[in-house]
Design a protein around this motif. Structure first.
Motif, PDB file in Angstrom:
ATOM      1  N   ALA A   1      -7.348  -3.004   7.719  1.00 35.72           N
ATOM      2  CA  ALA A   1      -7.530  -3.238   6.285  1.00 35.72           C
ATOM      3  C   ALA A   1      -7.726  -1.915   5.540  1.00 35.72           C
ATOM      4  N   GLU A   2      -7.044  -1.773   4.412  1.00 36.73           N
ATOM      5  CA  GLU A   2      -7.201  -0.605   3.549  1.00 36.73           C
ATOM      6  C   GLU A   2      -7.792  -0.979   2.199  1.00 36.73           C
ATOM      7  N   GLU A   3      -7.714  -2.254   1.853  1.00 33.86           N
ATOM      8  CA  GLU A   3      -8.325  -2.741   0.609  1.00 33.86           C
ATOM      9  C   GLU A   3      -8.612  -4.228   0.759  1.00 33.86           C
ATOM     10  N   ILE A   4      -9.575  -4.695  -0.029  1.00 36.03           N
ATOM     11  CA  ILE A   4      -9.973  -6.105   0.065  1.00 36.03           C
ATOM     12  C   ILE A   4     -10.506  -6.549  -1.289  1.00 36.03           C
ATOM     13  N   GLN A   5     -10.119  -7.758  -1.691  1.00 34.86           N
ATOM     14  CA  GLN A   5     -10.560  -8.324  -2.963  1.00 34.86           C
ATOM     15  C   GLN A   5     -10.856  -9.802  -2.771  1.00 34.86           C
ATOM     16  N   PRO A   6     -11.793 -10.342  -3.553  1.00 35.66           N
ATOM     17  CA  PRO A   6     -12.036 -11.791  -3.507  1.00 35.66           C
ATOM     18  C   PRO A   6     -10.770 -12.545  -3.890  1.00 35.66           C
ATOM     19  N   ASP A   7     -10.541 -13.692  -3.292  1.00 36.83           N
ATOM     20  CA  ASP A   7      -9.323 -14.465  -3.529  1.00 36.83           C
ATOM     21  C   ASP A   7      -9.281 -15.061  -4.921  1.00 36.83           C
ATOM     22  N   GLY A   8     -10.366 -15.031  -5.663  1.00 44.39           N
ATOM     23  CA  GLY A   8     -10.390 -15.590  -7.013  1.00 44.39           C
ATOM     24  C   GLY A   8      -9.413 -14.911  -7.943  1.00 44.39           C
ATOM     25  N   ILE A   9      -9.101 -13.624  -7.701  1.00 47.77           N
ATOM     26  CA  ILE A   9      -8.156 -12.903  -8.563  1.00 47.77           C
ATOM     27  C   ILE A   9      -6.875 -12.609  -7.796  1.00 47.77           C
ATOM     28  N   GLY A  10      -6.626 -13.432  -6.790  1.00 48.15           N
ATOM     29  CA  GLY A  10      -5.538 -13.156  -5.863  1.00 48.15           C
ATOM     30  C   GLY A  10      -4.205 -12.834  -6.496  1.00 48.15           C
ATOM     31  N   SER A  11      -3.644 -13.716  -7.284  1.00 46.50           N
ATOM     32  CA  SER A  11      -2.296 -13.510  -7.807  1.00 46.50           C
ATOM     33  C   SER A  11      -2.238 -12.318  -8.756  1.00 46.50           C
ATOM     34  N   LEU A  12      -3.271 -12.154  -9.591  1.00 45.87           N
ATOM     35  CA  LEU A  12      -3.280 -11.017 -10.517  1.00 45.87           C
ATOM     36  C   LEU A  12      -3.425  -9.704  -9.766  1.00 45.87           C
ATOM     37  N   TYR A  13      -4.259  -9.700  -8.754  1.00 48.39           N
ATOM     38  CA  TYR A  13      -4.474  -8.479  -7.990  1.00 48.39           C
ATOM     39  C   TYR A  13      -3.189  -8.063  -7.268  1.00 48.39           C
ATOM     40  N   LEU A  14      -2.503  -9.042  -6.688  1.00 47.90           N
ATOM     41  CA  LEU A  14      -1.248  -8.729  -6.018  1.00 47.90           C
ATOM     42  C   LEU A  14      -0.213  -8.200  -7.005  1.00 47.90           C
ATOM     43  N   ALA A  15      -0.154  -8.796  -8.199  1.00 53.40           N
ATOM     44  CA  ALA A  15       0.776  -8.325  -9.230  1.00 53.40           C
ATOM     45  C   ALA A  15       0.421  -6.904  -9.668  1.00 53.40           C
ATOM     46  N   PHE A  16      -0.891  -6.643  -9.788  1.00 55.45           N
ATOM     47  CA  PHE A  16      -1.359  -5.298 -10.161  1.00 55.45           C
ATOM     48  C   PHE A  16      -0.898  -4.267  -9.129  1.00 55.45           C
ATOM     49  N   GLU A  17      -1.132  -4.558  -7.852  1.00 52.96           N
ATOM     50  CA  GLU A  17      -0.776  -3.625  -6.788  1.00 52.96           C
ATOM     51  C   GLU A  17       0.735  -3.434  -6.697  1.00 52.96           C
ATOM     52  N   GLU A  18       1.477  -4.492  -6.888  1.00 51.37           N
ATOM     53  CA  GLU A  18       2.936  -4.411  -6.819  1.00 51.37           C
ATOM     54  C   GLU A  18       3.476  -3.503  -7.925  1.00 51.37           C
ATOM     55  N   LEU A  19       2.993  -3.712  -9.158  1.00 57.80           N
ATOM     56  CA  LEU A  19       3.457  -2.894 -10.277  1.00 57.80           C
ATOM     57  C   LEU A  19       2.983  -1.448 -10.121  1.00 57.80           C
ATOM     58  N   LYS A  20       1.764  -1.277  -9.653  1.00 57.36           N
ATOM     59  CA  LYS A  20       1.236   0.077  -9.452  1.00 57.36           C
ATOM     60  C   LYS A  20       2.098   0.855  -8.473  1.00 57.36           C
TER      61      LYS A  20
END
Length: 407
Positions: free
Chosen positions: A97-116
């Motif tokens: 693991a290199e990063e971890i986030q609560p699943d409550g923001i799952g889809s937004l967090y994935l979109a953030f990382e993808e665009l970043k």
């Protein structure tokens, strides 16, 4: 017959290499429920991700997990980003693991990382694209909502620090469906005005959903395309948005943005006055020094102007005298060297040898000098050179033997 037999270690290494070469497993996000969570004394975290059908062992080393700003516990649903590889000693695959986030923001967090990652690969975050923030902007374009504390905080700080700065407020929505379009249009609009020195994007803190307008690609593209430098001051100090990465400068809060973009007017005036005093002092010293030099030259020039000419003439005479003296000395040294060389040449001259009673005998027809009687034959004509004159003779008899000198 012909079988390839591998060791356990070789099989494990082969499987690990297969994992490493897989592009999907090298950058993967996995969601699941945390179980068997242990934080080792070394700081490393070990846990298992599970769902209804499977389990996946995970490890997160201390240099990565120290950036986590929430507590992890068994039963928590999370999204973990990292890579899949094989732990060779136990022969098991696991998620590093290199990063971890609560699943409550799952889809937004994935979109953030993808665009970043997409924009980073395109070079939108590179330092060489960052524009310099003006030291004293006269006109600032402020893109924010007219309601909320952010606009008040920024304006209060700027007016307190430098009252003469002009603020052009472009009101926009800072959250919601239409927010990103309005923010992007506001940046483009300000770029059409030639008098704007700086643009500030700001809003107060909030959840990732509330800040999402500043994570939209169209806003990032407008920031990058802006010819005017842009400062991003979105949310609180720990909040990061895509706009922060693309902007020419990130301010942790709206108030901090005000402190970063304008100096304190009184401090600037004091500094300018100090520099002016130093400049006037140095100019004054230079003027006095040059006046003294000019006065000295005037006195010398106008009291007896011919003295200047006489001094220069005397200098020329001295230089000429030194020149002739050095030239004479050089000629004497060269003449002495020449005479020594002449003496050496005369000592080696054949005429000098002949003057001491010696002679040179050579064949008359081809002038070959005779050194050995074997080169002669009876009846041959010889020529003998003396210091004064020469003799022609014919060989009557030849006798071999070494010549003895004496009386």
């Amino acid at each position: 017959m012909g079988m390839t037999v591998l060791t356990v270690g070789e099989v494990t290494k082969y499987i690990k290499q297969t994992f490493v070469s897989d592009p999907i497993l090298n950058n993967v996000y996995v969601k699941g429920e945390v179980s068997n969570y242990i934080k080792h004394t070394s700081g490393h975290m070990y846990f298992t991700l599970k769902d209804k059908t499977s389990k996946l062992k995970c490890v997160m080393f201390s240099n990565r997990n120290r950036l986590i700003n929430f507590s992890i516990s068994n039963g928590m649903k999370v999204i973990v980003g990292g890579y899949i590889s094989v732990y060779e000693r136990d022969g098991i695959y696991q998620l590093y693991a290199e990063e971890i986030q609560p699943d409550g923001i799952g889809s937004l967090y994935l979109a953030f990382e993808e665009l970043k990652q997409k924009l980073e690969k395109e070079g939108l975050f590179k330092p060489e694209h960052k524009k310099k923030i003006p030291a004293l902007p006269r006109n600032i374009g402020l893109v924010t909502s007219t309601t909320g504390a952010a606009v008040r905080d920024f304006l209060t700080v700027v007016k307190r620090r430098f009252p003469g700065v002009n603020i052009y407020l472009v009101p926009v929505l800072v959250q919601g469906v239409q927010a990103s379009e309005q923010i992007s249009n506001a940046i483009d609009t300000l770029n059409r005005y030639s008098n704007i020195d700086l643009i500030v994007l700001t809003r107060g803190g909030g959840s990732i959903e509330e800040l999402w307008a500043f994570n939209e690609e169209r806003v990032a593209r407008s920031i990058f395309s802006s010819k005017i430098p842009i400062v991003s001051a979105v949310g609180h100090e720990r909040d990061f948005t895509i706009a922060d990465f693309v902007a020419d400068l990130r301010a942790p809060t709206p108030s901090a943005a005000g402190e970063l973009v304008v100096p304190v007017k009184r401090e600037l005036e004091v500094k300018i006055n100090t520099l002016l005093r130093q400049l006037n002092f140095q100019i004054g010293r230079k003027i006095i020094s040059n006046k003294e030099k000019l006065s000295y030259l005037k006195k010398r020039l106008y009291s007896r102007p011919e003295d200047f000419i006489y001094q220069k003439q005397q200098e020329i005479d001295n230089i000429t005298k030194d020149l002739f003296r050095n030239l004479k000395s050089l000629l004497e040294r060269k003449n002495s060297l020449f005479m020594r060389l002449v003496e050496k040449m005369e000592a080696l001259s054949p005429l000098k040898v002949l003057s001491r009673g010696y002679s040179i005998t050579r064949k008359y027809n081809d002038k070959t000098i005779i050194k050995d009687i074997k080169a002669l034959k009876k009846g041959e004509i010889l020529e003998t050179l003396l210091y004064k004159g020469q003799i022609l003779s014919q060989i009557i008899k030849l006798e071999e033997g070494r010549t003895e000198y004496g009386n």
